[in-house]
Design a protein around this motif. Structure first.
Motif, PDB file in Angstrom:
ATOM      1  N   SER A  43      59.640  47.454  42.067  1.00  0.00           N
ATOM      2  CA  SER A  43      59.234  48.646  42.816  1.00  0.00           C
ATOM      3  C   SER A  43      57.760  48.579  43.190  1.00  0.00           C
ATOM      4  O   SER A  43      56.958  47.885  42.546  1.00  0.00           O
ATOM      5  CB  SER A  43      59.480  49.907  41.976  1.00  0.00           C
ATOM      6  N   GLN A  44      57.388  49.327  44.205  1.00  0.00           N
ATOM      7  CA  GLN A  44      55.988  49.381  44.613  1.00  0.00           C
ATOM      8  C   GLN A  44      55.124  50.018  43.536  1.00  0.00           C
ATOM      9  O   GLN A  44      53.984  49.594  43.308  1.00  0.00           O
ATOM     10  CB  GLN A  44      55.839  50.166  45.923  1.00  0.00           C
ATOM     11  N   ALA A  45      55.674  51.031  42.859  1.00  0.00           N
ATOM     12  CA  ALA A  45      54.912  51.717  41.811  1.00  0.00           C
ATOM     13  C   ALA A  45      54.514  50.756  40.700  1.00  0.00           C
ATOM     14  O   ALA A  45      53.377  50.765  40.224  1.00  0.00           O
ATOM     15  CB  ALA A  45      55.732  52.877  41.239  1.00  0.00           C
ATOM     16  N   TYR A  46      55.464  49.899  40.295  1.00  0.00           N
ATOM     17  CA  TYR A  46      55.106  48.933  39.250  1.00  0.00           C
ATOM     18  C   TYR A  46      54.248  47.812  39.818  1.00  0.00           C
ATOM     19  O   TYR A  46      53.334  47.304  39.149  1.00  0.00           O
ATOM     20  CB  TYR A  46      56.328  48.316  38.562  1.00  0.00           C
ATOM     21  N   ASP A  47      54.513  47.406  41.030  1.00  0.00           N
ATOM     22  CA  ASP A  47      53.751  46.327  41.656  1.00  0.00           C
ATOM     23  C   ASP A  47      52.256  46.643  41.648  1.00  0.00           C
ATOM     24  O   ASP A  47      51.425  45.759  41.428  1.00  0.00           O
ATOM     25  CB  ASP A  47      54.246  46.122  43.092  1.00  0.00           C
ATOM     26  N   GLU A  48      51.930  47.903  41.871  1.00  0.00           N
ATOM     27  CA  GLU A  48      50.524  48.312  41.848  1.00  0.00           C
ATOM     28  C   GLU A  48      49.928  48.164  40.453  1.00  0.00           C
ATOM     29  O   GLU A  48      48.772  47.748  40.291  1.00  0.00           O
ATOM     30  CB  GLU A  48      50.407  49.755  42.335  1.00  0.00           C
ATOM     31  N   VAL A  49      50.696  48.499  39.439  1.00  0.00           N
ATOM     32  CA  VAL A  49      50.242  48.337  38.047  1.00  0.00           C
ATOM     33  C   VAL A  49      49.992  46.866  37.746  1.00  0.00           C
ATOM     34  O   VAL A  49      48.950  46.483  37.185  1.00  0.00           O
ATOM     35  CB  VAL A  49      51.303  48.902  37.071  1.00  0.00           C
ATOM     36  N   HIS A  50      50.940  46.044  38.089  1.00  0.00           N
ATOM     37  CA  HIS A  50      50.905  44.602  37.816  1.00  0.00           C
ATOM     38  C   HIS A  50      49.675  43.955  38.455  1.00  0.00           C
ATOM     39  O   HIS A  50      48.904  43.250  37.780  1.00  0.00           O
ATOM     40  CB  HIS A  50      52.191  43.983  38.382  1.00  0.00           C
ATOM     41  N   ASN A  51      49.485  44.224  39.741  1.00  0.00           N
ATOM     42  CA  ASN A  51      48.380  43.590  40.460  1.00  0.00           C
ATOM     43  C   ASN A  51      47.026  44.163  40.057  1.00  0.00           C
ATOM     44  O   ASN A  51      46.010  43.451  40.096  1.00  0.00           O
ATOM     45  CB  ASN A  51      48.593  43.730  41.963  1.00  0.00           C
ATOM     46  N   LYS A  52      47.024  45.428  39.657  1.00  0.00           N
ATOM     47  CA  LYS A  52      45.772  46.023  39.189  1.00  0.00           C
ATOM     48  C   LYS A  52      45.319  45.372  37.894  1.00  0.00           C
ATOM     49  O   LYS A  52      44.124  45.067  37.720  1.00  0.00           O
ATOM     50  CB  LYS A  52      45.956  47.534  38.978  1.00  0.00           C
ATOM     51  N   ALA A  53      46.252  45.149  36.984  1.00  0.00           N
ATOM     52  CA  ALA A  53      45.905  44.488  35.725  1.00  0.00           C
ATOM     53  C   ALA A  53      45.336  43.097  35.992  1.00  0.00           C
ATOM     54  O   ALA A  53      44.344  42.679  35.386  1.00  0.00           O
ATOM     55  CB  ALA A  53      47.137  44.404  34.830  1.00  0.00           C
ATOM     56  N   LYS A  54      45.956  42.393  36.908  1.00  0.00           N
ATOM     57  CA  LYS A  54      45.516  41.038  37.240  1.00  0.00           C
ATOM     58  C   LYS A  54      44.117  41.061  37.862  1.00  0.00           C
ATOM     59  O   LYS A  54      43.250  40.253  37.508  1.00  0.00           O
ATOM     60  CB  LYS A  54      46.530  40.423  38.211  1.00  0.00           C
ATOM     61  N   GLN A  55      43.870  42.007  38.767  1.00  0.00           N
ATOM     62  CA  GLN A  55      42.584  42.103  39.442  1.00  0.00           C
ATOM     63  C   GLN A  55      41.477  42.514  38.475  1.00  0.00           C
ATOM     64  O   GLN A  55      40.365  41.964  38.512  1.00  0.00           O
ATOM     65  CB  GLN A  55      42.668  43.097  40.604  1.00  0.00           C
ATOM     66  N   LEU A  56      41.772  43.467  37.585  1.00  0.00           N
ATOM     67  CA  LEU A  56      40.773  43.903  36.612  1.00  0.00           C
ATOM     68  C   LEU A  56      40.381  42.769  35.675  1.00  0.00           C
ATOM     69  O   LEU A  56      39.203  42.584  35.354  1.00  0.00           O
ATOM     70  CB  LEU A  56      41.304  45.088  35.802  1.00  0.00           C
ATOM     71  N   LEU A  57      41.362  42.010  35.228  1.00  0.00           N
ATOM     72  CA  LEU A  57      41.079  40.881  34.343  1.00  0.00           C
ATOM     73  C   LEU A  57      40.208  39.846  35.067  1.00  0.00           C
ATOM     74  O   LEU A  57      39.269  39.286  34.481  1.00  0.00           O
ATOM     75  CB  LEU A  57      42.395  40.250  33.884  1.00  0.00           C
ATOM     76  N   LYS A  58      40.512  39.632  36.317  1.00  0.00           N
ATOM     77  CA  LYS A  58      39.727  38.691  37.118  1.00  0.00           C
ATOM     78  C   LYS A  58      38.284  39.153  37.256  1.00  0.00           C
ATOM     79  O   LYS A  58      37.341  38.358  37.136  1.00  0.00           O
ATOM     80  CB  LYS A  58      40.370  38.527  38.498  1.00  0.00           C
ATOM     81  N   GLU A  59      38.089  40.453  37.488  1.00  0.00           N
ATOM     82  CA  GLU A  59      36.742  40.997  37.659  1.00  0.00           C
ATOM     83  C   GLU A  59      35.955  40.963  36.354  1.00  0.00           C
ATOM     84  O   GLU A  59      34.797  40.537  36.327  1.00  0.00           O
ATOM     85  CB  GLU A  59      36.825  42.434  38.173  1.00  0.00           C
ATOM     86  N   ILE A  60      36.570  41.404  35.265  1.00  0.00           N
ATOM     87  CA  ILE A  60      35.848  41.535  33.992  1.00  0.00           C
ATOM     88  C   ILE A  60      35.472  40.173  33.418  1.00  0.00           C
ATOM     89  O   ILE A  60      34.359  39.979  32.916  1.00  0.00           O
ATOM     90  CB  ILE A  60      36.696  42.339  32.990  1.00  0.00           C
ATOM     91  N   LEU A  61      36.389  39.213  33.502  1.00  0.00           N
ATOM     92  CA  LEU A  61      36.118  37.877  32.975  1.00  0.00           C
ATOM     93  C   LEU A  61      35.494  36.950  34.005  1.00  0.00           C
ATOM     94  O   LEU A  61      35.195  35.801  33.703  1.00  0.00           O
ATOM     95  CB  LEU A  61      37.418  37.246  32.454  1.00  0.00           C
ATOM     96  N   ARG A  62      35.308  37.458  35.222  1.00  0.00           N
ATOM     97  CA  ARG A  62      34.747  36.662  36.326  1.00  0.00           C
ATOM     98  C   ARG A  62      35.548  35.362  36.502  1.00  0.00           C
ATOM     99  O   ARG A  62      35.002  34.257  36.469  1.00  0.00           O
ATOM    100  CB  ARG A  62      33.262  36.382  36.099  1.00  0.00           C
ATOM    101  N   VAL A  63      36.839  35.530  36.699  1.00  0.00           N
ATOM    102  CA  VAL A  63      37.736  34.395  36.892  1.00  0.00           C
ATOM    103  C   VAL A  63      37.636  33.922  38.335  1.00  0.00           C
ATOM    104  O   VAL A  63      37.904  34.697  39.259  1.00  0.00           O
ATOM    105  CB  VAL A  63      39.198  34.780  36.555  1.00  0.00           C
ATOM    106  N   PRO A  64      37.269  32.674  38.577  1.00  0.00           N
ATOM    107  CA  PRO A  64      37.125  32.180  39.953  1.00  0.00           C
ATOM    108  C   PRO A  64      38.475  32.116  40.686  1.00  0.00           C
ATOM    109  O   PRO A  64      39.542  32.103  40.057  1.00  0.00           O
ATOM    110  CB  PRO A  64      36.548  30.767  39.765  1.00  0.00           C
ATOM    111  N   ASP A  65      38.416  32.014  42.001  1.00  0.00           N
ATOM    112  CA  ASP A  65      39.628  31.914  42.813  1.00  0.00           C
ATOM    113  C   ASP A  65      40.386  30.614  42.556  1.00  0.00           C
ATOM    114  O   ASP A  65      41.552  30.495  42.936  1.00  0.00           O
ATOM    115  CB  ASP A  65      39.275  32.004  44.306  1.00  0.00           C
ATOM    116  N   SER A  66      39.729  29.665  41.939  1.00  0.00           N
ATOM    117  CA  SER A  66      40.365  28.377  41.646  1.00  0.00           C
ATOM    118  C   SER A  66      41.278  28.443  40.420  1.00  0.00           C
ATOM    119  O   SER A  66      41.832  27.424  40.007  1.00  0.00           O
ATOM    120  CB  SER A  66      39.308  27.294  41.440  1.00  0.00           C
ATOM    121  N   TYR A  67      41.434  29.625  39.862  1.00  0.00           N
ATOM    122  CA  TYR A  67      42.301  29.839  38.701  1.00  0.00           C
ATOM    123  C   TYR A  67      43.400  30.837  39.055  1.00  0.00           C
ATOM    124  O   TYR A  67      43.221  31.696  39.916  1.00  0.00           O
ATOM    125  CB  TYR A  67      41.518  30.387  37.509  1.00  0.00           C
ATOM    126  N   ASP A  68      44.507  30.735  38.339  1.00  0.00           N
ATOM    127  CA  ASP A  68      45.572  31.727  38.450  1.00  0.00           C
ATOM    128  C   ASP A  68      45.683  32.465  37.122  1.00  0.00           C
ATOM    129  O   ASP A  68      45.359  31.915  36.059  1.00  0.00           O
ATOM    130  CB  ASP A  68      46.911  31.052  38.780  1.00  0.00           C
TER     131      ASP A  68
END
Length: 359
Positions: A43-68
Motif C-alpha cells: 500500500s502507499q501508506a506503508y510505502d511511505e513508512v518504508h522509504n522514510k525509514a530508509k531515507q532517515l537512516l541514509k541522512e543520519i549515518l551519511r550513507v553515500p549514494d554508492s551504497y544500498d
C-alpha cells in the motif's frame, strides 16, 4: 506509570517518546482506520513508512549514494550465513578478528560454507580487549575481513577501525547509531535492530553497490542480497511494524540533535558508570581493559557470587532491571544503549556506591 530503569542487553530500552507516539497511532495510522500492523506492505501508506525509514537512516549515518540500504529478517545470525553464501567463493578465504561470542558464531557459519582463517583474537585473554595489532596487506586470497564492532557479552568496543585494502564487513548490531562512523570505510555493515535501532524483527544491511554485483549466482533467491536490493526490500513481506518503529527511532535521533549529540551523551553515561567501578577500590572489577571499554555494555564482577546475587536482588528493588552478566563472564552488565537516559546511569552509580559501603 513507574517505568523501569532498563539495562537489558537486548531487546532493550526504547525512547519513551517513540513508544508514546506508536501508542497514539496504534489503532489509526495516518487516517487509514488501520494499525500499521494491518497495512498491506504494497500500500502507499506503508510505502511511505518504508522509504522514510530508509531515507532517515541514509541522512543520519551519511550513507553515500554508492551504497544500498536493505531491511531484512533473521537477525544478525542469518547474516552470519548470508554473507559467506554471497561473497565467499571457493578460491577465496574469509578472515576474522575474534573479539567475542558473536564473532565466533560468524566464523563458525562461514566455515561451513568456505575457507576461513583468524587473523587476530583476544580469546586467550577471555576477550578483555580488542586486538588491534594485525596486518592485512599480504592477504591476497582474502574475500573479506569480518569484525564485530561492539561485544555485548564482554563489554569491549572497537575505538578505531582497521584500514585495509580488502573488503571490510562489520557486525554493528549493538553500537550502530550510537556514534558517528565513516560508512565508506566499510563494504557491508549489518545490525539487528533490538539495541539502538528499534524492536527486534528487522535487520539493517548497508552494502556497497559494487559489492552487490559480486554475489555468488548459486545462492537461493531469498538469501541473495541482489534479490532484496532489486525489490527495495519488498521481495517478500517485510517486518512492517518493526520498520515503522525504526522510522520513529530515527526521527527521535534527529530531534535529539543527531549522532554527535547522541555520541556525547553516550560517553557521559558510560563515564558515570565506569567511574563508580574505578573508584570502588577493587570492589567492582571491570572485565574490559580501559582502552577497549564499551560505551554500550559495561561489564564488571563483584568479590563473590553471593554478593553478586545480593547486588542483583537489591538493584531490582530499586527498579534497576536487567543487570545480570552473561553466564560466560559472570558478574553484572549494564547495557546503556541510546534510549537509556542519563538519569538511569546516575541512579545505578549511586546504588553501586551505596551497596559497596554497606557490604
Amino acid at each position: 506509570m513507574n517505568r523501569a530503569y532498563n539495562f537489558n542487553a537486548g531487546p532493550s530500552a526504547l525512547p519513551l517518546a517513540v513508544l508514546e507516539k506508536a501508542q497514539s497511532e496504534l489503532l489509526n495510522f495516518n487516517g487509514t482506520g488501520m494499525s500499521v500492523m494491518e497495512l498491506s506492505h504494497r500500500s502507499q501508506a506503508y510505502d511511505e513508512v518504508h522509504n522514510k525509514a530508509k531515507q532517515l537512516l541514509k541522512e543520519i549515518l551519511r550513507v553515500p549514494d554508492s551504497y544500498d540500504i536493505l531491511f531484512l529478517q533473521g537477525g544478525a545470525s542469518l547474516q552470519f550465513a548470508m554473507i559467506p553464501m554471497n561473497f565467499l567463493p571457493q578460491e577465496k578465504k574469509a578472515y576474522f578478528v575474534l573479539t567475542g561470542s558473536w564473532s565466533e558464531k560468524a566464523l563458525k557459519e562461514a566455515s561451513k560454507i568456505g575457507k576461513t582463517d583468524v587473523i587476530a583474537s583476544s580469546k586467550e585473554a577471555n576477550y578483555t580487549h580488542i586486538p588491534y595489532d594485525f596486518q592485512t596487506e599480504n592477504l591476497h586470497d582474502a574475500a573479506y575481513l569480518h569484525i564485530t564492532s561492539n561485544n555485548t557479552i564482554f563489554g569491549t568496543q572497537w575505538k578505531k577501525f582497521p584500514k585495509t585494502n580488502i573488503p571490510l564487513i562489520a557486525d554493528m548490531s549493538s553500537d550502530i547509531l550510537s556514534r558517528e562512523i565513516n560508512v565508506e570505510q566499510f563494504d557491508l555493515i549489518y545490525a539487528g535492530a533490538q539495541k539502538n535501532l528499534g524492536p527486534s524483527g528487522v535487520t539493517v544491511v548497508i552494502i556497497r553497490k559494487d559489492l552487490l554485483e559480486k554475489t555468488n549466482n548459486y545462492v537461493p533467491t531469498i538469501l541473495n542480497y541482489q534479490t532484496h536490493a532489486n525489490k527495495n526490500s519488498l521481495y517478500n513481506t517485510p517486518p512492517t511494524f518493526a520498520i515503522y518503529m525504526l522510522s520513529l527511532v530515527l526521527e527521535w535521533v534527529q530531534t535529539e540533535g543527531g549522532l554527535l549529540k547522541i555520541e556525547q551523551r553516550n560517553k557521559e553515561k558510560a563515564e558515570i558508570v565506569y567511574r563508580a567501578i574505578d573508584e570502588s577500590e577493587g570492589f567492582y572489577k571491570p572485565h574490559a581493559h580501559q582502552d577497549s571499554r564499551s560505551n554500550m555494555n559495561v561489564t564488571f564482577t563483584l568479590p563473590s557470587k553471593e554478593l553478586t546475587q545480593q547486588f542483583l536482588e537489591k538493584a531490582k528493588e530499586q527498579n534497576l532491571i536487567g543487570l545480570n552478566g552473561h553466564r560466560s563472564v559472570g558478574g553484572c552488565r549494564a547495557s546503556i544503549y541510546n534510549a537509556v537516559p542519563l538519569e538511569a546511569c546516575e541512579k545505578l552509580a549511586q546504588f553501586m556506591a551505596d551497596f559497596r559501603k554497606k557490604y
